[in-house]
Design a protein around this motif. Structure first.
Motif, PDB file in Angstrom:
ATOM      1  N   PHE A 189      -3.010   3.521  -3.670  1.00  0.00           N
ATOM      2  CA  PHE A 189      -3.398   3.517  -2.253  1.00  0.00           C
ATOM      3  C   PHE A 189      -3.228   4.905  -1.639  1.00  0.00           C
ATOM      4  N   ARG A 206       0.819  -1.217   0.000  1.00  0.00           N
ATOM      5  CA  ARG A 206       0.000   0.000   0.000  1.00  0.00           C
ATOM      6  C   ARG A 206       0.851   1.264   0.000  1.00  0.00           C
ATOM      7  N   ASP A 242      -8.067  -3.767  -2.074  1.00  0.00           N
ATOM      8  CA  ASP A 242      -7.374  -2.818  -2.954  1.00  0.00           C
ATOM      9  C   ASP A 242      -7.751  -1.367  -2.646  1.00  0.00           C
ATOM     10  N   GLY A 243      -7.926  -1.084  -1.388  1.00  0.00           N
ATOM     11  CA  GLY A 243      -8.185   0.324  -1.065  1.00  0.00           C
ATOM     12  C   GLY A 243      -8.878   0.414   0.278  1.00  0.00           C
ATOM     13  N   SER A 244      -9.797   1.351   0.382  1.00  0.00           N
ATOM     14  CA  SER A 244     -10.497   1.506   1.660  1.00  0.00           C
ATOM     15  C   SER A 244     -11.985   1.268   1.469  1.00  0.00           C
ATOM     16  N   GLN A 304      -9.794  -1.221   6.148  1.00  0.00           N
ATOM     17  CA  GLN A 304      -8.820  -1.596   5.119  1.00  0.00           C
ATOM     18  C   GLN A 304      -9.449  -2.682   4.256  1.00  0.00           C
TER      19      GLN A 304
END
Ligand code: BMA
Length: 775
Positions: free
Chosen positions: A278, A273, A586-588, A583
Motif C-alpha cells: 500500500f 494499509r 487492495d490499493g488505489s 480507495q
C-alpha cells in the motif's frame, strides 16, 4: 463478546474479519456502530515466559501505536497507563512477571469519554473546526470524523507489543534505553554523489552501520540509509523590491518547484494499509503523476512507518512532515505539554535522518483558528497558548533531533520576523506575499483565473468530486444512487458541499436531473453515474487550469509561486472528497484528476489560457537545461466529422526557446484568428466512440485503438475491478484520427486478457452534456 486477532488490529476490524459486523463503511454503518466508541475494549495476551528471560537485568514491554488511552496490566497488576497514540511506550515489567504462564491485558478506554472528561475539566473553551473533541486527546483527530471521512474513533494497536530483555544499554535509534543520546558526526567526502528530488537528479543512498559496545554487555548495531544533500527553505526578499518574500525549497542550491499533494491517513483503521504494497503503491501513484513532494497532513496520523520514509528516499519524494495538530486550539496544561514533547521528540529522532525530509510543520491551520475564533473570544490568551505549545514545546523538541531541517510553526503561515529568537509575524495567514497558502473557493467559477491568489507556495488547494461509481456502489445500495439522496447527504461531510458542487457544475455542464425525474432504476443509476463523471471531470479541469496557472507564474516577480500541493491524494472511504485516487480493496483506483495530474505536473508543460478574446500559450519547464522547440496550436471545430469534406482543424505553429527552469508566454492569438470560420460550429449529439482495435501486447499489457465519429472530449476509460493503469485518460479524440493507448495490469493474480478488458471497459465523454452555447 471476544474475538482473537493478530496485531496490528483495531476493534471494528477484528469484528468485521470475524463477520460479527458487516463492513463499517457500508451505508450507515458509522451510525450503527457508534456505540463502539463509548465503551472500553480489552486486548489480552496469554503467553509462556521464554526460559531464562527473568535472568536478564531488565525486561521491558514495548508498545508501539497504542491507540490511545490505555491501562497495561501484567498478571492483573497495573504496569503503566498511557495516553498517547503517537509515542513508543517502554514499560519495565520484570517485577510483575513470573516463570511459566503470564497475561498482559491492555484496556483501551473510550476515546470519546476520555476527551469529554478532559474538555469538561479544562478551565476555558478551546475552539475547533469540527464538533468532536479530538483536541483533548493525543489520537489522530480525523478518527473522530472529518470533512472527507467518517468517524469511528476506534480503539486499536496499529504497531506491535513486544517483550525486550537486556542487561546493558543498547542502540535503539530513536529512543535510548536509558535515555542517553549520542550524536554521531560522519565526514562526507566532498564529491559524494548528491541526493536529488525526483525530476532533478538521482537518489543515491548510503548505508551506514553503527555499533555500540558497552563495557558490561554485548554490542548492538543500528543500520541507517542516508542520502547526502543540502536543503534550505529560502525565505528572502523578492526581486525588484516587490513586497513580500520568497518561499521555496532549494536542494543542493537548486530551487525546486514543489509539485505534489496532501496525504490523509491510509485507512480509517491505522492497522490497515500500513504494509509495503500500500505504501509503495501510494508513492508509485505520486511518482506516476510527476510529483516530487507529499505533505503528511497533521490532522490524521502523519507519522508514517520507517519503511514509508525509506521508500520516499528511494523515489525522490520530498516530505512536508507535520506534527499531529489541526484546525483547533489545544490544551497547555503541563501533562499535555509533557506528552506532546515526548511524542514529538520520539518521532523527530525516528525520522529525521531521511534525505526526503524537507520541512517540519508544527500544525495544520491552528493559527487560522487563533486568527478567527480566537480573535472573537480572547486573542491574547489563545496567542499565548499557541506560542507555548508550538514555539516553546513542539519546535524545540523537533529542532533538538533535526536542527538541520527547516521548521514552519503552522500551515498556512505568513513568515517569521526572526528565527533566533523564533518570532512569528502574526500577519494574516491569507497574506499571499509571504509563506504558504491554503486556497478553497466554493462559489466562483473555478476556471476564472482572476479569482486565484498569486501565492508563493500553494500548500493546499482543492475542488470536490464524487468517488468513482464502481466503488461507491460497493458501499451503498441502489436507493442511494442520486445526488439528492439522503445517502449522498450523509456521505458529503463538507457543509453545503452537494449544493456547492451542483452550482459549480451548472456553470460548465448540463447536469442530469435528480432520481425523482426518472421512471426506472436503470435510468436513475445512469444519471447518477453521469453526475459523478461530471463532478470528476470538473475537478480535473479546475486543478489543470489553476495549477498550470501557478506553474506559469513562477517567473513572475510579484508571484514567484514555487509550489503546489493539492488537497488531497488519497481517500479512506467511497465518499465525496477532494481526492485524486479512490480507495480500492487492495490499493488505489485513479480518478480522472490523477491522470490529469500526470499532465499538469509534467516537467515540461505547454498550457494555454483564454482572456479578453485572446488565447495565450505558455511553456513552463522544471528542467535544468535550455529548451528550444515548436508548439502546434490546434483549433478544432466541434462540427468536425470523419467525412472527407468535413471542416478541419486549424493549426498555428509557434517556435520557442526557454531557459532552464523557465516559464514564458510564447504566443498570444485573438481567438477569432485561431478559428476564423469555426466560431459558430456546435458539437453534434453524443459522439460515438468505438474500439477500433484491441490486441494483447504482453500478458500484462493490452493495446487499444479508439475511434470517434465526432469530436469527443474528456474521454474517460474505466475497467474496474481490473487493477491497472491506462497510459492516458481524460483525453480528446478527433474523427478519423484514432487514439492509441494501452492498459497495463498491476501485478497480482488477475486475468489481464484483452477479452476481460473489453468486457469491463466503460467509456464516457462529455458529448451532449455540455451546456448549450458552451463551445
Ligand atoms: C483544509 C485541510 C483539511 C480539510 C481540507 C478540506 O482545511 O487542512 O482540514 O479536509 O481543507 O476542507
Amino acid at each position: 463478546m471476544s474475538v482473537s486477532a493478530d496485531l496490528p488490529v483495531y476493534t471494528l476490524q477484528a469484528l468485521q474479519d470475524q463477520e460479527l459486523i458487516s463492513d463499517p463503511l457500508y451505508r450507515y454503518g458509522e451510525e450503527a456502530l457508534h456505540w463502539t466508541t463509548d465503551v472500553d475494549w480489552n486486548f489480552t495476551k496469554e503467553f509462556q515466559l521464554p526460559y531464562q528471560m527473568l535472568a536478564h537485568q531488565h525486561v521491558h514491554l514495548l508498545c508501539e501505536g497504542l491507540d490511545t488511552v490505555a491501562d497495561i496490566l501484567v498478571n492483573g497488576k497495573l504496569a503503566a497507563s498511557t495516553k498517547n497514540a503517537f509515542r513508543l511506550h517502554r514499560v519495565p515489567i520484570k517485577h510483575l512477571l513470573q516463570q511459566g504462564p503470564n497475561t498482559v491485558l491492555i484496556v483501551i478506554r473510550s476515546a470519546t469519554q476520555y476527551a469529554a472528561q478532559k474538555e469538561d475539566s479544562y478551565p476555558y473553551e478551546l475552539g475547533r473546526a469540527f464538533p468532536t473533541r479530538y483536541n483533548f486527546i493525543r489520537k489522530p483527530g480525523s478518527d473522530f470524523g472529518w470533512d472527507w471521512g467518517p468517524g469511528f474513533a476506534a480503539a486499536g494497536i496499529y504497531g506491535s507489543v513486544e517483550l525486550h530483555a537486556f542487561d546493558a544499554a543498547y542502540l535503539t535509534g530513536a529512543t535510548a534505553t536509558s535515555e542517553q543520546i549520542c550524536e554521531v558526526q560522519v565526514r562526507v567526502p566532498l564529491g559524494v554523489d548528491r541526493w536529488w528530488p525526483a525530476g532533478y537528479g538521482p537518489q543515491p543512498l548510503f548505508t551506514f552501520l553503527l555499533t555500540y559496545t558497552p563495557d558490561d554487555g554485548p554490542p548492538s548495531s543500528l543500520r541507517r540509509r542516508v542520502g547526502f544533500r543540502t536543503l534550505e527553505l529560502v525565505r528572502e526578499p523578492l526581486r525588484n523590491s516587490t513586497p513580500g518574500e520568497s518561499f521555496y525549497f532549494a536542494v543542493n542550491d537548486v530551487p525546486i518547484y514543489a509539485k505534489g499533494a496532501n496525504v490523509i491517513p491510509m485507512d480509517i483503521f491505522h492497522s490497515r494499509r500500513s504494509q509495503r504494497p500500500f505504501l509503495a503503491g501510494m508513492i508509485a501513484d505520486a511518482r506516476a503523476a510527476n510529483m516530487n513532494m507529499l505533505r503528511l497532513w497533521g490532522g490524521g496520523l502523519p507519522y508514517f512507518s520507517d519503511l514509508f520514509y525509506d521508500l520516499c528516499d528511494e523515489a525522490g519524494i520530498l516530505i512536508w512532515q507535520e506534527a499531529t495538530f489541526a484546525c483547533a486550539l489545544y490544551p497547555r496544561d503541563g501533562a499535555f505539554l509533557d506528552e506532546v514533547e515526548k511524542e514529538v521528540q520520539y518521532q523527530a529522532r525516528r525520522i529525521s535522518h531521511h534525505a526526503c525530509l524537507a520541512v517540519w510543520g508544527g500544525n495544520n491551520e491552528v493559527e487560522q483558528i487563533v486568527e478567527g475564533w480566537g480573535q472573537q473570544k480572547n486573542p491574547r490568551l489563545y496567542a499565548v497558548d499557541y506560542a507555548r505549545l508550538f514555539i516553546d514545546t513542539v519546535r524545540p523538541a523537533i529542532q533538538q533531533a533535526a536542527p538541520q531541517t527547516p521548521f514552519v510553526d503552522t500551515s498556512p503561515n505568513s513568515g517569521i520576523l526572526s528565527s533566533d529568537p523564533y518570532v512569528k509575524t502574526w500577519l494574516p495567514t491569507s497574506d499571499h506575499t509571504r509563506g504558504d497558502m491554503h486556497f478553497y473557493d466554493y462559489t466562483n467559477n473555478c476556471l476564472d483565473l482572476t479569482k486565484l491568489p498569486r501565492g508563493k507556495f500553494m500548500s493546499e488547494y482543492g475542488v470536490l468530486s464524487y468517488p468513482s461509481f464502481v466503488l461507491l456502489a460497493q458501499q451503498t445500495s441502489a436507493e442511494d444512487w442520486s445526488y439528492d439522496s439522503p445517502m449522498s447527504e450523509f456521505r458529503m461531510r463538507h457543509p453545503g458541499g452537494n449544493q456547492q458542487l451542483l452550482d459549480q457544475l451548472k456553470m460548465h455542464f448540463h447536469v442530469p436531473p435528480p432520481a425523482a425525474r426518472y421512471n426506472d432504476s436503470t435510468e436513475v443509476a445512469e444519471a447518477f453515474q453521469a453526475f459523478i463523471y461530471l463532478s470528476q471531470v470538473q475537478q480535473a479541469m479546475c486543478y489543470e487550469s489553476s495549477i498550470a496557472y501557478w506553474r506559469r507564474i513562477k517567473s513572475d516577480p510579484d508571484a514567484s509561486t514555487m509550489g503546489v500541493l493539492y488537497w488531497q491524494l488519497n481517500d479512506v472511504w467511497a465518499g465525496p472528497s477532494w481526492s485524486s485516487t479512490n480507495q480500492d480493496v487492495d490499493g488505489s483506483h485513479w480518478k480522472p484528476l490523477h491522470y490529469a495530474a500526470r499532465r499538469f505536473y509534467a516537467d515540461f508543460l505547454v498550457s494555454g489560457m483564454y482572456a479578453d478574446g485572446n488565447v495565450d500559450v505558455w511553456v513552463t519547464s522544471d528542467l535544468g537545461t535550455r529548451l528550444t522547440g515548436t508548439v502546434d496550436i490546434v483549433a478544432v471545430p466541434w462540427a468536425m466529422t470523419s467525412s472527407h469534406d468535413s471542416v478541419q482543424p486549424h493549426v498555428t505553429t509557434q517556435t520557442f526557446t526557454l531557459g532552464a527552469y523557465g516559464s514564458q508566454r510564447i504566443a498570444t492569438h485573438p481567438l477569432d484568428s485561431l478559428l476564423p470560420e469555426m466560431k459558430d460550429s456546435h458539437m453534434a449529439a453524443q459522439p460515438r466512440i468505438s474500439l477500433a482495435r484491441i490486441f494483447q501486447r504482453s500478458s500484462m499489457e493490452v493495446t487499444l485503438h479508439l475511434a470517434c465519429d465526432q469530436v469527443a472530449v474528456q474521454i474517460y476509460l474505466d475497467a474496474w475491478p481490473l487493477k491497472g493503469r491506462f497510459s492516458d485518460n481524460l483525453f480528446s479524440c478527433l474523427p478519423g484520427r484514432d487514439v492509441r493507448l494501452s492498459f497495463v495490469c498491476s501485478e497480482g493474480d488477475q486475468d489481464c486478457s484483452m477479452f476481460v478488458l473489453r468486457r469491463l471497459l466503460i467509456v464516457r465523454s462529455l458529448g451532449g452534456t455540455l451546456a448549450a452555447g458552451a463551445d
